[in-house]
Design an enzyme around this catalytic site. Structure first.
Site, short mmCIF file in Angstrom:
data_model
loop_
_atom_site.label_atom_id
_atom_site.label_comp_id
_atom_site.label_asym_id
_atom_site.label_seq_id
_atom_site.Cartn_x
_atom_site.Cartn_y
_atom_site.Cartn_z
N THR A 192 -35.89 -42.94 22.96
CA THR A 192 -35.78 -41.79 22.93
C THR A 192 -36.19 -41.22 21.22
OG1 THR A 192 -33.99 -41.80 24.33
CG2 THR A 192 -34.26 -39.64 22.78
N ASN A 205 -40.67 -35.40 21.05
CA ASN A 205 -41.03 -36.72 21.23
C ASN A 205 -42.22 -36.89 22.52
OD1 ASN A 205 -39.39 -36.30 23.51
ND2 ASN A 205 -37.93 -37.88 22.87
N LYS A 207 -44.72 -32.74 27.36
CA LYS A 207 -43.84 -31.64 26.66
C LYS A 207 -44.76 -30.56 26.08
CE LYS A 207 -39.63 -34.47 26.60
NZ LYS A 207 -38.47 -34.90 25.78
N TYR A 220 -31.57 -31.42 32.53
CA TYR A 220 -30.89 -32.06 31.36
C TYR A 220 -29.32 -31.69 31.27
CZ TYR A 220 -35.15 -32.89 28.89
OH TYR A 220 -36.47 -33.43 28.34
N GLU A 260 -35.79 -36.36 40.61
CA GLU A 260 -36.89 -35.97 39.64
C GLU A 260 -38.20 -35.30 40.29
OE1 GLU A 260 -36.83 -37.78 35.82
OE2 GLU A 260 -34.77 -37.06 35.27
N HIS A 302 -41.25 -36.85 28.60
CA HIS A 302 -40.09 -37.23 29.44
C HIS A 302 -40.51 -38.23 30.56
CE1 HIS A 302 -36.53 -37.27 32.09
NE2 HIS A 302 -37.39 -37.06 33.16
P1 DAT Z 1 -35.01 -39.51 27.03
O1 DAT Z 1 -36.02 -38.46 26.96
O2 DAT Z 1 -35.40 -40.51 26.22
O3 DAT Z 1 -34.64 -40.07 28.45
P2 DAT Z 1 -32.27 -38.35 26.79
O4 DAT Z 1 -32.41 -38.24 28.27
O5 DAT Z 1 -31.06 -38.97 26.29
O6 DAT Z 1 -33.55 -39.18 26.40
O7 DAT Z 1 -32.62 -37.01 26.08
C1 DAT Z 1 -33.52 -35.92 26.61
C2 DAT Z 1 -34.13 -35.33 25.35
O8 DAT Z 1 -33.19 -34.40 24.50
C3 DAT Z 1 -35.08 -36.34 24.39
O9 DAT Z 1 -36.35 -36.65 25.11
C4 DAT Z 1 -35.04 -35.22 23.22
C5 DAT Z 1 -33.84 -34.58 23.48
N1 DAT Z 1 -32.85 -35.16 22.54
C6 DAT Z 1 -32.16 -36.29 22.49
N2 DAT Z 1 -31.38 -36.54 21.72
C7 DAT Z 1 -31.63 -35.70 20.69
C8 DAT Z 1 -30.88 -35.29 19.30
N3 DAT Z 1 -29.99 -35.80 19.03
N4 DAT Z 1 -31.26 -34.03 19.03
C9 DAT Z 1 -32.21 -33.23 19.31
N5 DAT Z 1 -32.82 -33.42 20.59
C10 DAT Z 1 -32.57 -34.72 21.38
MG MG Z 2 -33.42 -39.12 29.95
#
Ligand code: DAT
Ligand code: MG
Length: 155
Positions: free
Chosen positions: A94, A115, A12, A52, A129, A118
Site C-alpha cells: 500500500t 498510489n 486511480k 472502502y 469487487e 487498486h
Molecule cells: P490497498 O490499496 O493496498 O489494498 P488498503 O485497502 O488498506 O490498501 O487501503 C485502500 C487505499 O486507501 C490505499 O490504496 C490508499 C489509501 N490509504 C491507505 N492508508 C492510507 C493512509 N494512511 N493515508 C491516506 N490514504 C491511505
Molecule cells: Mg485494499
C-alpha cells in the site's frame, strides 16, 4: 497449479492524470494476465462507502473518497492462474515507500492515497469487487493466440 481466478483492478485518478494508464496496463499484459473486462467508471459516494468500508473509521477516509472521485477511474478484470495474488505482487504494498522495487507502486509513486492502483486482496473480495463494478455481460470470454502460454498448454 492454483485455480484460474478473476480479480478487479481500478486505475486511480492519479494514473490517469499522470498519463500512466498504458504503462500500468502493459505490465499486466506482459505478465500474461488476460483482460476480460475494461471500462471507465465514475465512482460516487455510495460506491466508495461500500468499496472502502473497511476504512470508514480512518481519519483519511473523506480525503480518500474525494481523491477517488476527481476523474473517472479505469476498471479492469484480469484472469489467470492465481490472478488475485499475481496482480497484488505486481502492484506492490500500500505505501509506495515500503513497496518492493519493480512493483507499480514502488516504481511510479511516492505517497498515499496517490498510489495509482487498486487490486482485490482475497478470493472473497475479488468476487465481490468484480460483481460490484462489472455486470456479467461486461465480462468477456474469448480466445487469444497466447492462451497456450498463459493457461499452460505448452507450445
Ligand atoms: P490497498 O490499496 O493496498 O489494498 P488498503 O485497502 O488498506 O490498501 O487501503 C485502500 C487505499 O486507501 C490505499 O490504496 C490508499 C489509501 N490509504 C491507505 N492508508 C492510507 C493512509 N494512511 N493515508 C491516506 N490514504 C491511505
Ligand atoms: Mg485494499
Amino acid at each position: 497449479m492454483p485455480d484460474i481466478q478473476k480479480t478487479l483492478v481500478l486505475l486511480k485518478p492519479d494514473a490517469l492524470q499522470r498519463d500512466l494508464l498504458g504503462e500500468i496496463i502493459a505490465r499486466f499484459e506482459r505478465k500474461g494476465l488476460k483482460i476480460v473486462g475494461m471500462k471507465f467508471i465514475r465512482l460516487n459516494d455510495a460506491m466508495l462507502d461500500e468499496h472502502y468500508a473497511h476504512l470508514a473509521d480512518k481519519p483519511f477516509f473523506a480525503g480518500l473518497k474525494k481523491f477517488m472521485m476527481q476523474t473517472p477511474v479505469v476498471g479492469m478484470v484480469f484472469e489467470g492462474f492465481g490472478a488475485i495474488e499475481e496482480v497484488r505482487k505486481i502492484v506492490g504494498s500500500t505505501n509506495p515507500l515500503s513497496a518492493d522495487a519493480g512493483t507499480i507502486r514502488a516504481d511510479f509513486s511516492m505517497a498515499v492515497p496517490s498510489n495509482l492502483i487498486h487490486a482485490s486482496d482475497s478470493v472473497e473480495n475479488a468476487q465481490a469487487e468484480v460483481n460490484r463494478f462489472f455486470a456479467p455481460e461486461e465480462i468477456f470470454q474469448y480466445e487469444k493466440i497466447t492462451d497456450k502460454f498463459v493457461f499452460g498448454e505448452g507450445i
